[in-house]
Design a protein around this motif. Structure first.
Motif, PDB file in Angstrom:
ATOM      1  N   SER A  57       0.875  -1.240  -0.094  1.00 26.31           N
ATOM      2  CA  SER A  57      -0.028   0.016  -0.033  1.00 26.31           C
ATOM      3  C   SER A  57       0.892   1.237   0.021  1.00 26.31           C
ATOM      4  O   SER A  57       2.008   1.450   0.310  1.00 26.31           O
ATOM      5  CB  SER A  57      -0.858   0.076   1.200  1.00 26.31           C
ATOM      6  OG  SER A  57      -0.082   0.171   2.473  1.00 26.31           O
ATOM      7  N   THR A  58       0.207   2.278  -0.453  1.00 24.08           N
ATOM      8  CA  THR A  58       0.906   3.632  -0.328  1.00 24.08           C
ATOM      9  C   THR A  58      -0.162   4.613   0.111  1.00 24.08           C
ATOM     10  O   THR A  58      -1.431   4.389   0.017  1.00 24.08           O
ATOM     11  CB  THR A  58       1.350   4.207  -1.744  1.00 24.08           C
ATOM     12  OG1 THR A  58       0.162   4.111  -2.576  1.00 24.08           O
ATOM     13  CG2 THR A  58       2.399   3.251  -2.254  1.00 24.08           C
ATOM     14  N   GLY A  59       0.134   5.683   0.810  1.00 19.59           N
ATOM     15  CA  GLY A  59      -0.761   6.811   1.345  1.00 19.59           C
ATOM     16  C   GLY A  59      -1.358   6.332   2.592  1.00 19.59           C
ATOM     17  O   GLY A  59      -1.740   5.131   3.127  1.00 19.59           O
ATOM     18  N   GLU A  60      -1.213   7.541   3.556  1.00 17.91           N
ATOM     19  CA  GLU A  60      -1.537   7.261   4.698  1.00 17.91           C
ATOM     20  C   GLU A  60      -3.137   6.908   5.094  1.00 17.91           C
ATOM     21  O   GLU A  60      -3.439   6.146   6.043  1.00 17.91           O
ATOM     22  CB  GLU A  60      -1.665   8.725   5.624  1.00 17.91           C
ATOM     23  CG  GLU A  60       0.062   9.270   5.675  1.00 17.91           C
ATOM     24  CD  GLU A  60       0.245  10.562   5.905  1.00 17.91           C
ATOM     25  OE1 GLU A  60      -1.045  11.266   6.190  1.00 17.91           O
ATOM     26  OE2 GLU A  60       1.270  10.987   6.270  1.00 17.91           O
ATOM     27  N   LEU A  61      -4.036   7.235   4.148  1.00 15.95           N
ATOM     28  CA  LEU A  61      -5.579   6.828   4.257  1.00 15.95           C
ATOM     29  C   LEU A  61      -5.535   5.272   4.401  1.00 15.95           C
ATOM     30  O   LEU A  61      -6.472   5.018   4.848  1.00 15.95           O
ATOM     31  CB  LEU A  61      -6.232   7.534   3.183  1.00 15.95           C
ATOM     32  CG  LEU A  61      -6.472   9.194   3.537  1.00 15.95           C
ATOM     33  CD1 LEU A  61      -7.087   9.553   2.344  1.00 15.95           C
ATOM     34  CD2 LEU A  61      -7.106   9.310   4.878  1.00 15.95           C
ATOM     35  N   VAL A  62      -4.818   4.842   3.580  1.00 13.37           N
ATOM     36  CA  VAL A  62      -4.754   3.195   3.627  1.00 13.37           C
ATOM     37  C   VAL A  62      -3.865   2.449   4.686  1.00 13.37           C
ATOM     38  O   VAL A  62      -4.284   1.472   5.120  1.00 13.37           O
ATOM     39  CB  VAL A  62      -4.400   2.637   2.030  1.00 13.37           C
ATOM     40  CG1 VAL A  62      -4.248   1.195   2.030  1.00 13.37           C
ATOM     41  CG2 VAL A  62      -5.475   3.320   1.056  1.00 13.37           C
ATOM     42  N   GLN A  63      -2.700   3.160   4.588  1.00  7.86           N
ATOM     43  CA  GLN A  63      -1.771   2.379   5.599  1.00  7.86           C
ATOM     44  C   GLN A  63      -2.190   2.571   7.044  1.00  7.86           C
ATOM     45  O   GLN A  63      -1.850   1.624   7.780  1.00  7.86           O
ATOM     46  CB  GLN A  63      -0.214   2.976   5.403  1.00  7.86           C
ATOM     47  CG  GLN A  63       0.126   2.837   4.091  1.00  7.86           C
ATOM     48  CD  GLN A  63       1.598   3.608   3.815  1.00  7.86           C
ATOM     49  OE1 GLN A  63       1.852   4.510   4.582  1.00  7.86           O
ATOM     50  NE2 GLN A  63       2.401   2.946   2.792  1.00  7.86           N
TER      51      GLN A  63
END
Length: 178
Positions: A57-63
């Motif tokens: 994953s990438t991106g804080e909203l997913v991580q």
């Protein structure tokens, strides 16, 4: 903000949901294998899948949600594992069995950072090393949960222990007392 939910963590929520769910299933006649073992294994495997997804994953909203699930949901083991152990262990051996399990959990806490450090070191760069480490950890967690789901069966364990005790008594070997 303060109030009754102050300090409540996802780890606590996972346990607060899983433990009563397990009890309700037991009360409805669902076997311990399902209500404790399979429920725990599903939580562990969910944590492993989240760890594997985190590696891609990438991106804080997913991580951030994936980190929460990966590191919290598997903790249900700490609430549902001891009743499983107590169910099949003779009274005089329960403390030892619980101690062995806690020691094993603690040993994993020593090995994991060392192993992750080595995986990070051999990665193309630190970020890729962590991704590889999370993927490897997730695969181990899912495999362990799947293996546990296959082998956890308290009724079969108790039957096997009873057969061993009967054969030991029949052969004149003193049986262990429970």
């Amino acid at each position: 903000m303060s109030g009754p939910l102050e300090g409540l963590k996802v780890l606590d929520i996972a346990t607060i949901v899983a433990a009563p769910l397990s009890q309700r299933l037991l009360a409805r006649g669902v076997s311990s294998r399902i209500s404790r073992g399979v429920l725990t294994c599903c939580c562990v495997m969910l944590a492993g899948v989240a760890m594997m997804l985190l590696s891609k994953s990438t991106g804080e909203l997913v991580q951030i949600p994936l980190v929460i699930v990966a590191f919290a949901v598997g903790s249900v083991t700490y609430a549902l594992g001891p009743p499983l152990i107590g169910e099949i262990s003779p009274v005089h051996q329960r403390g030892a069995m619980l101690g062995i399990c806690n020691g094993t959990f603690t040993l994993a806490g020593l090995i994991a950072p060392w192993l992750m450090g080595h995986i990070v070191d051999i990665g193309a760069n630190p970020a890729q090393g962590f991704r590889d480490g999370f993927m490897f950890a997730g695969l181990l967690i899912v495999a362990g949960g799947a293996l546990a789901m296959v082998i956890i069966n308290p009724k079969d364990d108790l039957r096997r222990f009873a057969r061993r005790e009967r054969s030991a008594v029949g052969s004149g070997v003193p049986a262990l007392q429970s």
